[in-house]
Design a protein around this motif. Structure first.
Motif, PDB file in Angstrom:
ATOM      1  N   UNK A 140       0.933  -1.348  -0.203  1.00  0.00           N
ATOM      2  CA  UNK A 140       0.086  -0.074   0.002  1.00  0.00           C
ATOM      3  C   UNK A 140       0.761   1.240   0.062  1.00  0.00           C
ATOM      4  N   UNK A 141       0.853   2.119  -0.923  1.00  0.00           N
ATOM      5  CA  UNK A 141       1.706   3.312  -1.071  1.00  0.00           C
ATOM      6  C   UNK A 141       1.591   4.215   0.101  1.00  0.00           C
ATOM      7  N   UNK A 142       0.366   4.463   0.415  1.00  0.00           N
ATOM      8  CA  UNK A 142       0.241   5.246   1.549  1.00  0.00           C
ATOM      9  C   UNK A 142       0.549   4.841   2.887  1.00  0.00           C
ATOM     10  N   UNK A 143       0.466   3.614   3.313  1.00  0.00           N
ATOM     11  CA  UNK A 143       1.079   2.986   4.370  1.00  0.00           C
ATOM     12  C   UNK A 143       2.485   2.987   4.214  1.00  0.00           C
TER      13      UNK A 143
END
Length: 245
Positions: A140-143
Motif C-alpha cells: 500500500x503506497x500510503x502506508x
C-alpha cells in the motif's frame, strides 16, 4: 548494527506479540550499560549492577508470565536489542567522543545508505525468492509512505538526543513510549493477552529503569557542578595572572 536492529527486531514480530516485544526491549538499558562499560563509556559500580539486575529480573518475570511465548521470537528480539545497543554506543563514540560533531541530518546521510546496503544484500538471497514465490510484491503506497516518514522522524530525533545527551538517555526517555505501545497493542490486537505476571514483571523492569534515570540525573548534575567549579577556578587563575602581568 542499524541494519541488524531492523532485520532482527522486525522478524521478531512474526513470532511474538507487539506488547511482549516491548517488554523484552525493557532490557535495553542493561545491554547499553554493559557494552558501554566494555567500550569505556560507563563505569561499573555496585549501585548500577543492582539496578541492572532489577531490570533483568523484571524482564524475566514478564517473560515467565507470557501466555504465547515463542523462543524463536525471543532470540530474534534479543538479537535486535544487542544490535540497537551497539548502534547507540557507536553513535555516541562517533558523534561525541571522536570529535566529529556531525549534525543529525549529516549522520543520517552517512548511516542510512550503509544500512540500506547491509539489508539489500541478504534480502536478495533470503527474502526475494520467497516474495517471488508468493507474489507478495504489492505494498500500500500510503502506508509505506507514512511508515517511511515516521522512521525518518524517529531516527532524526534519536541522533539529535544522542548528540546532546548519551546513548543510555535515549533508552530511558523511551519508557513512556513503551508503556503506550504495550497498552495500545493490548487494545488493538487480538493476539495480545496481558497477564498479571506480565504486568508485574514489566512494572519491576520499569522501576529499575526509573532508578537508573534518577541515578544518571544525579550523576550528571554533580558533574555539571564540578565542571562549573573548575571553570570558575580557571577564570580566577587567568584573571590573577593577567593582573600580575
Amino acid at each position: 548494527m542499524f541494519a541488524m536492529t531492523l532485520w532482527l527486531g522486525n522478524t521478531a514480530y512474526l513470532y511474538i506479540s507487539v506488547a511482549f516485544a516491548q517488554m523484552l526491549k525493557a532490557i535495553m538499558p542493561v545491554a547499553v550499560f554493559i557494552l558501554g562499560v566494555a567500550a569505556g563509556l560507563e563505569v561499573m559500580s555496585c549501585r548500577m549492577l543492582l539496578i541492572m539486575s532489577v531490570i533483568s529480573f523484571g524482564v524475566v518475570v514478564a517473560s515467565y508470565g507470557e501466555i504465547n511465548i515463542n523462543w524463536i521470537g525471543v532470540v530474534y528480539q534479543m538479537g535486535g536489542v544487542v544490535g540497537e545497543a551497539l548502534r547507540l554506543i557507536f553513535m555516541e563514540i562517533l558523534v561525541k567522543r571522536k570529535g566529529l560533531k556531525l549534525n543529525p541530518i549529516s549522520v543520517m546521510y552517512y548511516v542510512s545508505p550503509c544500512s540500506a546496503l547491509c539489508l539489500f544484500i541478504p534480502w536478495i538471497f533470503l527474502e526475494k525468492p520467497k516474495m517471488d514465490a508468493l507474489e507478495t510484491w504489492h505494498f500500500p503506497p500510503l502506508m509505506l509512505t507514512l511508515n517511511c516518514l515516521c522512521t525518518f522522524a524517529l531516527n532524526l530525533s534519536v541522533f539529535l538526543v544522542i548528540s546532546h545527551t548519551s546513548a543510555l538517555t535515549i533508552r530511558v526517555a523511551g519508557v513512556v513510549k513503551d508503556w503506550v505501545v504495550v497498552l495500545f497493542s493490548a487494545l488493538l490486537f487480538a493476539d495480545t493477552k496481558l497477564t498479571i505476571i506480565n504486568l508485574f514483571g514489566y512494572g519491576i523492569a520499569i522501576a529499575g529503569v526509573a532508578a537508573y534515570n534518577n541515578h544518571k540525573l544525579k550523576k550528571e548534575a554533580s558533574r555539571a557542578i564540578s565542571d562549573d567549579s573548575q571553570q570558575t577556578q580557571l577564570t580566577a587563575t587567568t584573571t590573577s595572572s593577567t593582573s600580575e602581568i
